[in-house]
Design a protein around this motif. Structure first.
Motif: not given
Length: 285
Positions: A2-7, A36-43, A64-70, A72-79
């Motif tokens: 990964t070249e782009t920092p999480t978030g 909007v993406l940046d604000r969602i985790p802030e709520y 959004l996964t990217d923003r959540l990883l910034a 959260a300790d862990r993320v589970t995505v259901v796709e």
């Protein structure tokens, strides 16, 4: 690697790397507005929500996964889309290797959900109601994107135009509030409707019911005739509520309550009436 920092991944670039456009027939509308993406985790963070394990439903290309990883300790995505699930595994290979991300391929209504501390998701609108009411009984904080009409009904108070079965059902599990209205232009492709973010805070209701299942069936029944008095609604919907003797319920209930319409009945009054119905209405086993 990964070249782009999480978030900080660019949403449009993520769509390009996924190599697949959204399929509106599958209810896919990707959130691409960075603000909007940046604000969602802030709520969630501003409410002090435990983000040690966040569940995301519908990861898509992963903005959004990217923003959540910034945050959260862990993320589970259901796709459920296999192409996007494969893309997420490639795009976030480092995070998966570090045991910070798990990608579950499947339908959120069918797969076994992990134990999670919060769910933050841009839900597919066609299944948003079913998914929300799979998550709410888990009694975990939620920040979920819905169609605005659905969001307004979910958070409505008794006596308002938006108040209904959805309001009472959601309120049985949590306090719900609309925290942001999201314009169509925040998505690609644009949906036909405005969207809204709802934050829920789990709590126990200040009333008791015979069982959640009976209460939900009773609500479903009477709200099918919300324009009629509760007297008629109870009598006319026994085939839905499962009551064997709806007349006994009407006879035993408070007269003022029986003269009211469902849109003006509070959750606590519904609970009292459901308890009475369970006691004297001979409900089916």
């Amino acid at each position: 690697m990964t070249e782009t920092p999480t978030g900080s991944r660019d949403p449009d670039a993520l769509v390009r790397r996924a190599g697949k456009r959204a399929d509106t027939r599958q209810d896919q509308h990707f959130l691409v507005d960075d603000r909007v993406l940046d604000r969602i985790p802030e709520y969630a963070t501003e409410a002090g929500v435990d983000l040690s394990h966040v569940l995301e439903i519908g990861g898509g290309p992963g903005a959004l996964t990217d923003r959540l990883l910034a945050v959260a300790d862990r993320v589970t995505v259901v796709e459920r889309d296999p192409d996007f699930a494969a893309h997420l595994r490639t795009e976030f290979a480092d995070e998966i290797a570090a045991d910070r991300l798990t990608v579950v391929e499947g339908d959120a209504l069918d797969v076994d959900l992990p134990k999670f501390t919060a769910s933050i998701s841009n839900l597919p609108y066609g299944a948003s109601s079913e998914i929300a009411f799979r998550l709410l009984p888990e009694k975990r904080p939620l920040v979920l994107m819905f169609q605005q009409e659905f969001a307004d009904r979910m958070a409505a108070d008794p006596g308002t135009d938006d108040y209904g079965r959805l309001s009472v059902t959601a309120g049985h599990y949590a306090d719900a509030e609309v925290v942001e209205t999201v314009p169509r232009t925040a998505f690609d492709p644009q949906p036909r409707v405005t969207s809204a973010l709802v934050r829920t805070t789990p709590r126990d209701p200040d009333y008791s019911v015979p069982s959640d299942d009976f209460f939900m069936d009773f609500l479903k029944a009477v709200f099918t005739q919300r324009r009629k008095t509760m007297r008629n609604a109870v009598r006319n919907t026994a085939h839905i509520s499962g009551l064997g003797d709806p007349d006994a319920v009407v006879a035993a209930a408070d007269e003022d309550l029986m003269s009211a319409r469902a849109g003006n009945v509070t959750p606590a009054e519904f609970a009292d009436l459901a308890t009475l119905a369970h006691e004297v209405g001979d409900p089916e086993a």
